[in-house]
Design an enzyme around this catalytic site. Structure first.
Site, PDB file in Angstrom:
ATOM      1  N   SER A   1      11.538  26.205   6.596  1.00 61.40           N
ATOM      2  CA  SER A   1      10.080  26.208   6.496  1.00 61.40           C
ATOM      3  C   SER A   1       9.659  27.492   5.799  1.00 61.40           C
ATOM      4  O   SER A   1      10.282  28.535   5.969  1.00 61.40           O
ATOM      5  CB  SER A   1       9.495  26.140   7.908  1.00 61.40           C
ATOM      6  OG  SER A   1       8.228  26.763   7.937  1.00 61.40           O
TER       7      SER A   1
ATOM      8  N   GLU B   1      13.859  12.328   6.224  1.00 62.46           N
ATOM      9  CA  GLU B   1      12.452  11.933   6.082  1.00 62.46           C
ATOM     10  C   GLU B   1      12.184  11.253   4.745  1.00 62.46           C
ATOM     11  O   GLU B   1      11.445  10.271   4.657  1.00 62.46           O
ATOM     12  CB  GLU B   1      11.539  13.163   6.237  1.00 62.46           C
ATOM     13  CG  GLU B   1      11.519  13.692   7.666  1.00 62.46           C
ATOM     14  CD  GLU B   1      10.843  15.050   7.745  1.00 62.46           C
ATOM     15  OE1 GLU B   1       9.777  15.136   8.369  1.00 62.46           O
ATOM     16  OE2 GLU B   1      11.380  16.035   7.188  1.00 62.46           O
TER      17      GLU B   1
ATOM     18  N   GLN C   1       7.349  -7.786 -19.442  1.00 62.78           N
ATOM     19  CA  GLN C   1       7.806  -6.443 -19.800  1.00 62.78           C
ATOM     20  C   GLN C   1       7.648  -5.461 -18.634  1.00 62.78           C
ATOM     21  O   GLN C   1       8.323  -4.446 -18.579  1.00 62.78           O
ATOM     22  CB  GLN C   1       7.005  -5.948 -21.007  1.00 62.78           C
ATOM     23  CG  GLN C   1       7.322  -4.551 -21.440  1.00 62.78           C
ATOM     24  CD  GLN C   1       6.706  -4.247 -22.795  1.00 62.78           C
ATOM     25  OE1 GLN C   1       7.061  -4.846 -23.790  1.00 62.78           O
ATOM     26  NE2 GLN C   1       5.762  -3.318 -22.820  1.00 62.78           N
TER      27      GLN C   1
ATOM     28  N   HIS D   1      11.819  -0.881  23.184  1.00 68.65           N
ATOM     29  CA  HIS D   1      10.462  -0.287  23.147  1.00 68.65           C
ATOM     30  C   HIS D   1      10.515   1.238  23.097  1.00 68.65           C
ATOM     31  O   HIS D   1       9.674   1.925  23.666  1.00 68.65           O
ATOM     32  CB  HIS D   1       9.618  -0.722  24.351  1.00 68.65           C
ATOM     33  CG  HIS D   1       9.619  -2.189  24.580  1.00 68.65           C
ATOM     34  ND1 HIS D   1       8.682  -3.039  24.051  1.00 68.65           N
ATOM     35  CD2 HIS D   1      10.504  -2.979  25.256  1.00 68.65           C
ATOM     36  CE1 HIS D   1       8.963  -4.284  24.409  1.00 68.65           C
ATOM     37  NE2 HIS D   1      10.071  -4.284  25.132  1.00 68.65           N
TER      38      HIS D   1
ATOM     39  N   ASN E   1      14.568  21.792   8.831  1.00 74.98           N
ATOM     40  CA  ASN E   1      13.917  20.481   8.815  1.00 74.98           C
ATOM     41  C   ASN E   1      14.812  19.364   8.250  1.00 74.98           C
ATOM     42  O   ASN E   1      15.561  19.597   7.303  1.00 74.98           O
ATOM     43  CB  ASN E   1      12.629  20.552   7.989  1.00 74.98           C
ATOM     44  CG  ASN E   1      11.609  21.472   8.627  1.00 74.98           C
ATOM     45  OD1 ASN E   1      11.506  21.542   9.861  1.00 74.98           O
ATOM     46  ND2 ASN E   1      10.885  22.218   7.815  1.00 74.98           N
TER      47      ASN E   1
ATOM     48  N   LYS F   1      12.799  27.239  11.803  1.00 73.88           N
ATOM     49  CA  LYS F   1      12.939  25.814  11.519  1.00 73.88           C
ATOM     50  C   LYS F   1      14.070  25.468  10.575  1.00 73.88           C
ATOM     51  O   LYS F   1      14.353  26.174   9.616  1.00 73.88           O
ATOM     52  CB  LYS F   1      11.627  25.296  10.899  1.00 73.88           C
ATOM     53  CG  LYS F   1      10.475  25.348  11.861  1.00 73.88           C
ATOM     54  CD  LYS F   1      10.215  24.014  12.497  1.00 73.88           C
ATOM     55  CE  LYS F   1       9.312  23.213  11.586  1.00 73.88           C
ATOM     56  NZ  LYS F   1       9.164  21.854  12.046  1.00 73.88           N
TER      57      LYS F   1
HETATM   58  N1  ARG Z   1       9.587  -5.405 -24.796  1.00 72.34           N
HETATM   59  C1  ARG Z   1       9.640  -6.782 -24.449  1.00 72.34           C
HETATM   60  C2  ARG Z   1       9.930  -6.928 -22.959  1.00 72.34           C
HETATM   61  O1  ARG Z   1      10.310  -5.981 -22.378  1.00 72.34           O
HETATM   62  C3  ARG Z   1      10.722  -7.463 -25.208  1.00 72.34           C
HETATM   63  C4  ARG Z   1      10.427  -8.861 -25.538  1.00 72.34           C
HETATM   64  C5  ARG Z   1       9.294  -8.897 -26.467  1.00 72.34           C
HETATM   65  N2  ARG Z   1       9.044 -10.190 -26.933  1.00 72.34           N
HETATM   66  C6  ARG Z   1       7.949 -10.443 -27.630  1.00 72.34           C
HETATM   67  N3  ARG Z   1       7.830 -11.612 -28.044  1.00 72.34           N
HETATM   68  N4  ARG Z   1       7.057  -9.514 -27.839  1.00 72.34           N
HETATM   69  O2  ARG Z   1       9.752  -7.958 -22.365  1.00 72.34           O
END
Ligand code: ARG
Length: 490
Positions: A280, A293, A325, A159, A288, A286
Protein backbone atom coordinates in the site's frame (compact mmCIF):
# COMPACT_ATOMS: atom_id res chain seq x y z
CA UNK A 1 -10.38 13.38 -37.57
CA UNK A 2 -13.11 14.52 -39.94
CA UNK A 3 -14.33 18.07 -39.63
CA UNK A 4 -17.75 18.47 -38.05
CA UNK A 5 -20.14 20.55 -40.18
CA UNK A 6 -23.87 21.20 -40.22
CA UNK A 7 -26.04 19.27 -42.63
CA UNK A 8 -26.64 22.47 -44.62
CA UNK A 9 -22.94 22.72 -45.16
CA UNK A 10 -21.88 19.27 -46.37
CA UNK A 11 -18.42 17.90 -45.81
CA UNK A 12 -16.00 18.35 -48.64
CA UNK A 13 -15.27 15.12 -50.50
CA UNK A 14 -11.91 14.48 -48.85
CA UNK A 15 -13.44 14.86 -45.41
CA UNK A 16 -16.16 12.42 -46.38
CA UNK A 17 -13.52 9.93 -47.38
CA UNK A 18 -11.90 10.44 -44.02
CA UNK A 19 -15.11 9.46 -42.27
CA UNK A 20 -15.12 6.19 -44.14
CA UNK A 21 -11.45 5.35 -43.68
CA UNK A 22 -11.30 6.39 -40.05
CA UNK A 23 -14.58 4.92 -38.96
CA UNK A 24 -14.57 1.69 -40.93
CA UNK A 25 -10.94 0.66 -40.80
CA UNK A 26 -10.23 -2.57 -38.98
CA UNK A 27 -6.50 -2.42 -39.50
CA UNK A 28 -5.67 -1.16 -35.98
CA UNK A 29 -6.87 -4.49 -34.61
CA UNK A 30 -7.00 -7.00 -37.46
CA UNK A 31 -3.27 -6.61 -38.06
CA UNK A 32 -3.07 -9.07 -35.18
CA UNK A 33 -4.21 -11.67 -37.72
CA UNK A 34 -1.48 -11.15 -40.32
CA UNK A 35 0.25 -14.48 -39.75
CA UNK A 36 -2.89 -16.54 -40.23
CA UNK A 37 -4.08 -14.29 -43.03
CA UNK A 38 -0.93 -15.05 -45.00
CA UNK A 39 -1.15 -18.76 -44.27
CA UNK A 40 -4.72 -18.72 -45.54
CA UNK A 41 -3.52 -16.95 -48.67
CA UNK A 42 -0.82 -19.55 -49.25
CA UNK A 43 -3.40 -22.32 -49.00
CA UNK A 44 -5.60 -20.35 -51.38
CA UNK A 45 -2.93 -19.93 -54.05
CA UNK A 46 -2.17 -23.63 -53.77
CA UNK A 47 -5.78 -24.34 -54.60
CA UNK A 48 -5.75 -21.78 -57.44
CA UNK A 49 -2.86 -23.71 -58.91
CA UNK A 50 -4.83 -26.94 -58.52
CA UNK A 51 -7.74 -25.26 -60.33
CA UNK A 52 -5.32 -24.18 -63.09
CA UNK A 53 -6.04 -20.52 -62.42
CA UNK A 54 -2.36 -20.01 -61.75
CA UNK A 55 0.48 -21.55 -63.74
CA UNK A 56 3.21 -23.33 -61.82
CA UNK A 57 5.52 -20.36 -62.33
CA UNK A 58 2.94 -17.81 -61.20
CA UNK A 59 2.08 -19.93 -58.20
CA UNK A 60 5.73 -20.23 -57.20
CA UNK A 61 6.27 -16.51 -57.51
CA UNK A 62 3.21 -15.56 -55.46
CA UNK A 63 4.02 -18.13 -52.80
CA UNK A 64 7.58 -16.86 -52.51
CA UNK A 65 6.29 -13.30 -52.39
CA UNK A 66 3.84 -14.14 -49.59
CA UNK A 67 6.59 -15.81 -47.59
CA UNK A 68 8.72 -12.71 -48.00
CA UNK A 69 5.85 -10.43 -46.93
CA UNK A 70 5.40 -12.60 -43.86
CA UNK A 71 9.06 -12.41 -43.08
CA UNK A 72 9.05 -8.63 -43.38
CA UNK A 73 6.00 -8.31 -41.17
CA UNK A 74 7.57 -10.58 -38.57
CA UNK A 75 10.65 -8.41 -38.54
CA UNK A 76 8.59 -5.23 -38.38
CA UNK A 77 10.28 -4.11 -41.60
CA UNK A 78 7.16 -2.75 -43.29
CA UNK A 79 4.71 0.01 -42.63
CA UNK A 80 1.05 -0.92 -42.89
CA UNK A 81 -1.16 1.56 -44.75
CA UNK A 82 -4.19 2.70 -42.73
CA UNK A 83 -6.00 3.96 -45.84
CA UNK A 84 -6.20 0.35 -47.07
CA UNK A 85 -8.87 -0.49 -44.52
CA UNK A 86 -7.76 -3.89 -43.30
CA UNK A 87 -4.99 -6.43 -43.03
CA UNK A 88 -6.18 -8.34 -46.10
CA UNK A 89 -5.82 -5.36 -48.45
CA UNK A 90 -2.50 -4.50 -46.83
CA UNK A 91 -1.06 -7.95 -47.42
CA UNK A 92 -2.17 -7.83 -51.05
CA UNK A 93 -0.59 -4.40 -51.47
CA UNK A 94 2.65 -5.54 -49.86
CA UNK A 95 2.68 -8.51 -52.20
CA UNK A 96 2.24 -6.08 -55.09
CA UNK A 97 5.26 -4.07 -53.90
CA UNK A 98 7.19 -7.32 -53.86
CA UNK A 99 6.16 -9.07 -57.10
CA UNK A 100 4.31 -6.48 -59.16
CA UNK A 101 0.98 -6.87 -61.00
CA UNK A 102 0.92 -10.66 -60.62
CA UNK A 103 -0.19 -9.97 -57.03
CA UNK A 104 -3.53 -9.03 -58.53
CA UNK A 105 -4.25 -12.72 -59.09
CA UNK A 106 -4.08 -13.59 -55.38
CA UNK A 107 -7.67 -12.68 -54.61
CA UNK A 108 -9.16 -14.68 -57.51
CA UNK A 109 -12.20 -16.64 -56.37
CA UNK A 110 -11.98 -15.28 -52.87
CA UNK A 111 -13.68 -12.53 -50.93
CA UNK A 112 -12.64 -10.85 -47.77
CA UNK A 113 -15.85 -12.31 -46.39
CA UNK A 114 -14.60 -15.90 -46.49
CA UNK A 115 -11.06 -14.71 -45.81
CA UNK A 116 -11.79 -12.94 -42.55
CA UNK A 117 -13.76 -15.73 -40.98
CA UNK A 118 -11.01 -18.14 -42.00
CA UNK A 119 -8.45 -15.90 -40.29
CA UNK A 120 -10.49 -15.67 -37.13
CA UNK A 121 -10.94 -19.43 -37.01
CA UNK A 122 -7.24 -20.08 -37.52
CA UNK A 123 -6.42 -17.55 -34.82
CA UNK A 124 -9.00 -18.99 -32.42
CA UNK A 125 -7.77 -22.55 -32.89
CA UNK A 126 -4.30 -21.61 -31.75
CA UNK A 127 -5.56 -19.60 -28.81
CA UNK A 128 -7.94 -22.34 -27.72
CA UNK A 129 -4.91 -24.59 -27.54
CA UNK A 130 -3.03 -21.99 -25.52
CA UNK A 131 -5.99 -21.65 -23.15
CA UNK A 132 -6.21 -25.41 -22.73
CA UNK A 133 -2.53 -25.60 -21.94
CA UNK A 134 -2.76 -22.90 -19.30
CA UNK A 135 -5.88 -24.45 -17.86
CA UNK A 136 -4.19 -27.84 -17.60
CA UNK A 137 -1.27 -26.30 -15.77
CA UNK A 138 -3.59 -24.82 -13.19
CA UNK A 139 -5.34 -28.16 -12.84
CA UNK A 140 -1.98 -29.79 -12.21
CA UNK A 141 -1.31 -27.41 -9.32
CA UNK A 142 -4.77 -28.09 -7.87
CA UNK A 143 -4.25 -31.82 -8.17
CA UNK A 144 -0.95 -31.70 -6.35
CA UNK A 145 -2.46 -29.62 -3.52
CA UNK A 146 -5.26 -32.18 -3.28
CA UNK A 147 -2.92 -35.15 -3.15
CA UNK A 148 -1.01 -33.59 -0.28
CA UNK A 149 -4.14 -32.79 1.69
CA UNK A 150 -6.33 -35.88 1.65
CA UNK A 151 -6.67 -35.67 5.42
CA UNK A 152 -6.52 -31.92 5.96
CA UNK A 153 -9.87 -31.01 7.48
CA UNK A 154 -11.46 -27.62 7.09
CA UNK A 155 -14.95 -26.15 7.38
CA UNK A 156 -16.95 -26.56 4.20
CA UNK A 157 -19.33 -23.64 3.84
CA UNK A 158 -22.87 -23.12 2.62
CA UNK A 159 -24.28 -19.58 2.51
CA UNK A 160 -20.72 -18.57 3.37
CA UNK A 161 -21.17 -20.00 6.89
CA UNK A 162 -19.43 -23.03 8.38
CA UNK A 163 -21.51 -26.05 7.37
CA UNK A 164 -19.80 -29.45 7.50
CA UNK A 165 -16.21 -30.60 7.63
CA UNK A 166 -14.55 -31.38 4.32
CA UNK A 167 -10.95 -31.89 3.35
CA UNK A 168 -8.80 -29.36 1.58
CA UNK A 169 -8.35 -32.02 -1.09
CA UNK A 170 -12.09 -32.19 -1.61
CA UNK A 171 -12.40 -28.42 -1.83
CA UNK A 172 -9.50 -28.18 -4.27
CA UNK A 173 -10.81 -30.99 -6.46
CA UNK A 174 -14.18 -29.26 -6.67
CA UNK A 175 -12.42 -26.49 -8.57
CA UNK A 176 -10.51 -29.07 -10.57
CA UNK A 177 -13.65 -30.70 -11.94
CA UNK A 178 -15.14 -27.36 -12.91
CA UNK A 179 -12.02 -26.61 -14.91
CA UNK A 180 -12.21 -30.02 -16.49
CA UNK A 181 -15.70 -29.27 -17.79
CA UNK A 182 -14.40 -25.95 -19.08
CA UNK A 183 -11.72 -27.84 -20.98
CA UNK A 184 -14.27 -30.24 -22.36
CA UNK A 185 -16.55 -27.41 -23.46
CA UNK A 186 -13.70 -25.72 -25.30
CA UNK A 187 -12.86 -28.97 -26.98
CA UNK A 188 -16.44 -29.49 -28.26
CA UNK A 189 -16.52 -25.90 -29.41
CA UNK A 190 -13.24 -26.44 -31.27
CA UNK A 191 -14.68 -29.47 -33.06
CA UNK A 192 -17.72 -27.57 -34.23
CA UNK A 193 -15.62 -24.62 -35.37
CA UNK A 194 -13.00 -26.60 -37.24
CA UNK A 195 -14.51 -26.47 -40.74
CA UNK A 196 -12.96 -24.41 -43.50
CA UNK A 197 -14.98 -21.50 -44.94
CA UNK A 198 -12.55 -20.76 -47.77
CA UNK A 199 -14.26 -21.12 -51.15
CA UNK A 200 -17.50 -19.61 -49.93
CA UNK A 201 -16.43 -16.39 -51.65
CA UNK A 202 -18.51 -13.33 -50.92
CA UNK A 203 -21.72 -15.29 -50.44
CA UNK A 204 -22.50 -17.88 -53.11
CA UNK A 205 -19.31 -19.89 -53.59
CA UNK A 206 -17.06 -19.32 -56.58
CA UNK A 207 -16.90 -20.31 -60.22
CA UNK A 208 -13.40 -21.77 -60.21
CA UNK A 209 -12.65 -25.43 -60.05
CA UNK A 210 -11.21 -25.23 -56.55
CA UNK A 211 -10.90 -28.37 -54.44
CA UNK A 212 -12.30 -27.15 -51.13
CA UNK A 213 -11.61 -30.49 -49.47
CA UNK A 214 -7.91 -30.29 -50.27
CA UNK A 215 -7.72 -26.68 -49.04
CA UNK A 216 -9.46 -27.63 -45.83
CA UNK A 217 -7.05 -30.48 -45.28
CA UNK A 218 -4.02 -28.30 -45.94
CA UNK A 219 -5.30 -25.86 -43.32
CA UNK A 220 -5.84 -28.60 -40.74
CA UNK A 221 -9.63 -28.50 -40.81
CA UNK A 222 -11.74 -31.61 -40.66
CA UNK A 223 -13.42 -30.54 -43.91
CA UNK A 224 -14.99 -27.60 -45.71
CA UNK A 225 -18.14 -25.88 -44.47
CA UNK A 226 -21.32 -27.03 -46.23
CA UNK A 227 -23.16 -23.82 -47.07
CA UNK A 228 -21.45 -20.74 -48.46
CA UNK A 229 -23.95 -18.28 -46.97
CA UNK A 230 -23.64 -19.84 -43.57
CA UNK A 231 -19.84 -19.86 -43.86
CA UNK A 232 -19.49 -16.12 -44.26
CA UNK A 233 -22.14 -15.12 -41.73
CA UNK A 234 -21.34 -17.65 -39.00
CA UNK A 235 -19.85 -16.23 -35.86
CA UNK A 236 -21.45 -18.65 -33.45
CA UNK A 237 -18.07 -20.27 -33.08
CA UNK A 238 -16.77 -16.97 -31.72
CA UNK A 239 -19.74 -16.48 -29.40
CA UNK A 240 -19.45 -20.05 -28.18
CA UNK A 241 -15.73 -19.75 -27.60
CA UNK A 242 -16.38 -16.64 -25.58
CA UNK A 243 -19.01 -18.39 -23.51
CA UNK A 244 -16.41 -21.05 -22.71
CA UNK A 245 -13.91 -18.35 -21.84
CA UNK A 246 -16.44 -16.47 -19.72
CA UNK A 247 -17.24 -19.64 -17.80
CA UNK A 248 -13.55 -20.21 -17.11
CA UNK A 249 -13.22 -16.64 -15.88
CA UNK A 250 -16.30 -17.07 -13.68
CA UNK A 251 -14.70 -20.16 -12.15
CA UNK A 252 -11.43 -18.33 -11.69
CA UNK A 253 -13.24 -15.48 -10.00
CA UNK A 254 -14.57 -17.83 -7.33
CA UNK A 255 -11.11 -19.16 -6.76
CA UNK A 256 -9.74 -15.63 -6.64
CA UNK A 257 -12.38 -14.61 -4.13
CA UNK A 258 -11.52 -17.55 -1.88
CA UNK A 259 -7.83 -16.84 -2.17
CA UNK A 260 -8.39 -13.25 -1.08
CA UNK A 261 -10.63 -14.33 1.82
CA UNK A 262 -8.42 -17.15 2.99
CA UNK A 263 -5.45 -14.82 2.94
CA UNK A 264 -7.26 -12.42 5.27
CA UNK A 265 -5.79 -12.99 8.77
CA UNK A 266 -9.31 -13.52 10.12
CA UNK A 267 -9.42 -16.70 8.04
CA UNK A 268 -5.70 -17.25 7.82
CA UNK A 269 -6.04 -20.47 5.82
CA UNK A 270 -3.38 -19.43 3.35
CA UNK A 271 -0.48 -17.08 3.22
CA UNK A 272 0.30 -15.68 -0.19
CA UNK A 273 3.88 -15.38 -1.23
CA UNK A 274 4.88 -11.77 -0.39
CA UNK A 275 6.39 -11.38 -3.85
CA UNK A 276 2.99 -12.08 -5.35
CA UNK A 277 1.28 -9.39 -3.32
CA UNK A 278 1.52 -5.62 -3.56
CA UNK A 279 2.14 -2.94 -0.97
CA UNK A 280 0.00 0.00 0.00
CA UNK A 281 1.27 3.49 -0.73
CA UNK A 282 0.10 4.66 2.70
CA UNK A 283 -0.26 1.73 5.10
CA UNK A 284 3.13 0.17 5.74
CA UNK A 285 1.76 -3.07 7.20
CA UNK A 286 -0.19 -4.09 4.09
CA UNK A 287 0.45 -6.82 1.53
CA UNK A 288 -2.52 -6.77 -0.82
CA UNK A 289 -3.85 -9.67 -2.92
CA UNK A 290 -4.20 -7.51 -6.06
CA UNK A 291 -3.49 -10.42 -8.39
CA UNK A 292 -6.50 -12.31 -7.04
CA UNK A 293 -8.64 -9.20 -7.09
CA UNK A 294 -7.89 -8.52 -10.74
CA UNK A 295 -8.65 -12.11 -11.70
CA UNK A 296 -11.96 -11.69 -9.88
CA UNK A 297 -12.66 -8.43 -11.70
CA UNK A 298 -11.81 -9.59 -15.20
CA UNK A 299 -15.07 -11.53 -15.32
CA UNK A 300 -16.65 -8.19 -16.15
CA UNK A 301 -14.74 -7.74 -19.35
CA UNK A 302 -14.84 -11.37 -20.50
CA UNK A 303 -18.60 -11.61 -20.01
CA UNK A 304 -18.82 -8.20 -21.71
CA UNK A 305 -16.82 -9.55 -24.66
CA UNK A 306 -19.18 -12.49 -24.98
CA UNK A 307 -22.23 -10.27 -24.79
CA UNK A 308 -20.97 -7.82 -27.36
CA UNK A 309 -20.40 -10.64 -29.83
CA UNK A 310 -23.87 -12.07 -29.40
CA UNK A 311 -25.53 -8.68 -29.62
CA UNK A 312 -23.63 -7.85 -32.82
CA UNK A 313 -25.08 -11.00 -34.40
CA UNK A 314 -28.64 -10.36 -33.35
CA UNK A 315 -31.04 -9.57 -36.18
CA UNK A 316 -28.42 -9.64 -38.95
CA UNK A 317 -29.88 -10.65 -42.28
CA UNK A 318 -27.86 -13.18 -44.26
CA UNK A 319 -25.08 -13.19 -45.18
CA UNK A 320 -21.97 -11.09 -44.50
CA UNK A 321 -22.61 -7.66 -43.01
CA UNK A 322 -19.96 -5.21 -41.96
CA UNK A 323 -21.30 -5.47 -38.42
CA UNK A 324 -19.31 -8.68 -38.19
CA UNK A 325 -16.09 -6.72 -38.19
CA UNK A 326 -16.87 -5.97 -34.56
CA UNK A 327 -16.11 -9.63 -33.72
CA UNK A 328 -12.36 -9.41 -33.42
CA UNK A 329 -11.56 -7.15 -30.51
CA UNK A 330 -13.79 -9.02 -28.04
CA UNK A 331 -12.31 -12.34 -29.14
CA UNK A 332 -8.76 -11.11 -28.71
CA UNK A 333 -9.54 -9.51 -25.38
CA UNK A 334 -11.34 -12.54 -23.98
CA UNK A 335 -8.44 -14.85 -24.83
CA UNK A 336 -5.87 -12.43 -23.40
CA UNK A 337 -7.78 -11.95 -20.17
CA UNK A 338 -8.45 -15.63 -19.55
CA UNK A 339 -4.98 -16.89 -20.43
CA UNK A 340 -3.39 -14.26 -18.19
CA UNK A 341 -5.79 -14.99 -15.34
CA UNK A 342 -5.17 -18.74 -15.48
CA UNK A 343 -1.48 -18.03 -15.24
CA UNK A 344 -1.95 -15.55 -12.39
CA UNK A 345 -4.11 -17.84 -10.27
CA UNK A 346 -1.77 -20.76 -10.84
CA UNK A 347 1.15 -18.65 -9.68
CA UNK A 348 -0.70 -17.59 -6.54
CA UNK A 349 -1.64 -21.16 -5.66
CA UNK A 350 1.64 -22.84 -6.32
CA UNK A 351 3.48 -20.34 -4.12
CA UNK A 352 0.95 -20.16 -1.28
CA UNK A 353 1.43 -21.67 2.17
CA UNK A 354 -1.60 -23.50 3.52
CA UNK A 355 -2.11 -23.18 7.27
CA UNK A 356 -3.68 -26.53 8.09
CA UNK A 357 -3.77 -25.78 11.83
CA UNK A 358 -5.97 -22.74 11.24
CA UNK A 359 -8.29 -24.83 9.12
CA UNK A 360 -8.50 -27.49 11.83
CA UNK A 361 -9.17 -24.91 14.55
CA UNK A 362 -11.94 -23.33 12.49
CA UNK A 363 -13.67 -26.73 12.41
CA UNK A 364 -14.22 -26.90 16.17
CA UNK A 365 -15.09 -23.22 16.47
CA UNK A 366 -18.00 -23.61 14.04
CA UNK A 367 -19.73 -26.66 15.61
CA UNK A 368 -19.76 -28.07 12.13
CA UNK A 369 -20.25 -31.64 13.28
CA UNK A 370 -23.82 -30.86 14.40
CA UNK A 371 -25.30 -32.75 11.43
CA UNK A 372 -23.16 -35.75 12.30
CA UNK A 373 -24.46 -35.70 15.87
CA UNK A 374 -28.02 -35.80 14.59
CA UNK A 375 -27.04 -38.72 12.31
CA UNK A 376 -25.51 -40.42 15.37
CA UNK A 377 -28.82 -40.25 17.24
CA UNK A 378 -30.70 -41.45 14.16
CA UNK A 379 -28.42 -44.46 13.89
CA UNK A 380 -29.22 -45.20 17.55
CA UNK A 381 -32.95 -45.18 16.73
CA UNK A 382 -34.15 -41.60 17.18
CA UNK A 383 -36.31 -40.12 14.36
CA UNK A 384 -34.35 -37.51 12.41
CA UNK A 385 -36.60 -34.53 13.24
CA UNK A 386 -36.30 -35.23 16.98
CA UNK A 387 -32.53 -35.72 16.65
CA UNK A 388 -32.28 -32.43 14.77
CA UNK A 389 -34.06 -30.55 17.58
CA UNK A 390 -32.01 -32.26 20.28
CA UNK A 391 -28.77 -31.25 18.60
CA UNK A 392 -30.10 -27.74 18.06
CA UNK A 393 -30.48 -27.45 21.86
CA UNK A 394 -26.98 -28.81 22.29
CA UNK A 395 -25.57 -26.24 19.86
CA UNK A 396 -27.31 -23.41 21.75
CA UNK A 397 -25.89 -24.73 25.01
CA UNK A 398 -22.42 -24.97 23.44
CA UNK A 399 -22.65 -21.33 22.35
CA UNK A 400 -23.90 -20.21 25.81
CA UNK A 401 -21.11 -22.07 27.58
CA UNK A 402 -18.47 -21.17 25.01
CA UNK A 403 -17.51 -24.85 24.81
CA UNK A 404 -17.37 -26.39 21.30
CA UNK A 405 -19.29 -29.69 21.02
CA UNK A 406 -16.09 -31.36 19.98
CA UNK A 407 -14.65 -30.71 23.46
CA UNK A 408 -17.64 -31.84 25.54
CA UNK A 409 -17.37 -34.63 28.05
CA UNK A 410 -19.60 -37.68 27.80
CA UNK A 411 -21.71 -36.61 30.79
CA UNK A 412 -22.68 -33.40 28.98
CA UNK A 413 -23.85 -35.37 25.94
CA UNK A 414 -25.86 -37.66 28.18
CA UNK A 415 -27.75 -34.70 29.63
CA UNK A 416 -29.38 -34.31 26.21
CA UNK A 417 -29.99 -37.96 25.37
CA UNK A 418 -29.42 -41.31 26.99
CA UNK A 419 -28.59 -42.67 23.53
CA UNK A 420 -25.15 -41.08 23.61
CA UNK A 421 -22.41 -43.60 24.38
CA UNK A 422 -18.64 -43.33 24.74
CA UNK A 423 -18.17 -43.63 20.97
CA UNK A 424 -19.64 -40.14 20.52
CA UNK A 425 -16.36 -38.59 21.71
CA UNK A 426 -14.67 -39.81 18.55
CA UNK A 427 -17.76 -39.29 16.44
CA UNK A 428 -17.63 -35.52 16.96
CA UNK A 429 -14.12 -35.17 15.60
CA UNK A 430 -14.10 -33.57 12.13
CA UNK A 431 -11.57 -36.19 11.03
CA UNK A 432 -14.04 -38.98 11.67
CA UNK A 433 -16.91 -36.95 10.19
CA UNK A 434 -14.94 -36.64 6.99
CA UNK A 435 -14.03 -40.32 6.88
CA UNK A 436 -17.67 -41.34 7.29
CA UNK A 437 -18.47 -39.81 3.88
CA UNK A 438 -17.28 -42.79 1.94
CA UNK A 439 -19.96 -42.34 -0.66
CA UNK A 440 -18.91 -41.90 -4.31
CA UNK A 441 -17.99 -38.23 -4.72
CA UNK A 442 -17.83 -37.71 -0.95
CA UNK A 443 -15.05 -36.15 1.09
CA UNK A 444 -13.51 -39.24 2.78
CA UNK A 445 -9.91 -39.92 1.83
CA UNK A 446 -10.87 -43.15 0.07
CA UNK A 447 -13.59 -41.40 -1.98
CA UNK A 448 -11.14 -38.65 -2.76
CA UNK A 449 -8.55 -41.12 -3.99
CA UNK A 450 -11.18 -42.63 -6.25
CA UNK A 451 -12.14 -39.26 -7.68
CA UNK A 452 -8.50 -38.32 -8.14
CA UNK A 453 -8.11 -41.53 -10.15
CA UNK A 454 -10.99 -40.41 -12.34
CA UNK A 455 -9.39 -37.00 -12.70
CA UNK A 456 -6.14 -38.60 -13.77
CA UNK A 457 -7.95 -40.48 -16.52
CA UNK A 458 -9.43 -37.17 -17.65
CA UNK A 459 -5.94 -35.68 -17.66
CA UNK A 460 -4.88 -38.33 -20.18
CA UNK A 461 -7.86 -37.49 -22.35
CA UNK A 462 -7.12 -33.80 -22.12
CA UNK A 463 -3.55 -34.46 -23.24
CA UNK A 464 -4.80 -36.34 -26.29
CA UNK A 465 -7.15 -33.49 -27.20
CA UNK A 466 -4.30 -30.99 -26.93
CA UNK A 467 -2.03 -33.19 -29.03
CA UNK A 468 -4.62 -33.41 -31.76
CA UNK A 469 -5.26 -29.66 -31.81
CA UNK A 470 -1.55 -29.03 -31.83
CA UNK A 471 -1.33 -31.30 -34.86
CA UNK A 472 -3.97 -29.20 -36.65
CA UNK A 473 -2.28 -25.93 -35.75
CA UNK A 474 1.38 -26.82 -36.13
CA UNK A 475 0.67 -29.17 -39.04
CA UNK A 476 -0.90 -26.28 -40.92
CA UNK A 477 2.22 -24.20 -40.40
CA UNK A 478 4.64 -26.91 -41.50
CA UNK A 479 2.52 -27.91 -44.49
CA UNK A 480 2.23 -24.37 -45.75
CA UNK A 481 5.53 -22.81 -44.73
CA UNK A 482 7.80 -25.83 -44.86
CA UNK A 483 9.48 -27.81 -42.11
CA UNK A 484 11.50 -24.84 -40.93
CA UNK A 485 8.49 -22.91 -39.75
CA UNK A 486 10.87 -20.28 -38.48
CA UNK A 487 8.76 -17.41 -39.67
CA UNK A 488 6.46 -17.43 -36.67
CA UNK A 489 5.65 -14.10 -35.02
CA UNK A 490 6.62 -13.98 -31.37
N1 ARG B 1 -12.60 -5.95 -42.24
C1 ARG B 1 -13.67 -6.83 -42.58
C2 ARG B 1 -14.09 -7.62 -41.34
O1 ARG B 1 -13.37 -7.61 -40.41
C3 ARG B 1 -13.24 -7.79 -43.63
C4 ARG B 1 -14.32 -8.18 -44.54
C5 ARG B 1 -14.73 -7.00 -45.32
N2 ARG B 1 -15.65 -7.33 -46.31
C6 ARG B 1 -16.28 -6.37 -46.98
N3 ARG B 1 -17.05 -6.75 -47.88
N4 ARG B 1 -16.09 -5.12 -46.68
O2 ARG B 1 -15.13 -8.21 -41.28
Amino acid sequence: VAQKKTKLDPLRASAQEEVVTEYTSSLPFDKELYFWDILGSIAHVDSLKGAKVLSAAEHAKIRKGLAAVLDNLNKGKVELRPELEDIHMNVEALLGDMIGPLAGKLHTGRSRNDQITLDLKLYSRERILETMEELSELQEVLLSIAKKNLKTVMPGMTHFLPAQPVTLAHHTMAHWFKLHRDFDRLSCCYDRMNCCPLGAGAIAGNTYDIDRFATAEALGFKGPTSNSMDSVSDRDYAAETMFCLAMIQVHLSSMAEEIALWNNPQFGYIKLSPTLTTSSSMMPQKRNPDVAELARAKVGRVVGDMLSMIVVMKGLPLAYNRDLQEDKEPVFDAFDSVVDSLWAIRSLLCCADFDVKRMRAACSAGNIIATDLADYLVKKGMPFRKAYLTVKDMVNCSIDEGEPLEEWELSCFKEFSGLFGKDVLDYVKPESAVERRKIHGGTSSSSEKASIAIAEKYVERQLKVMESIEEDVEGTITRLLGAKAGSRPQ
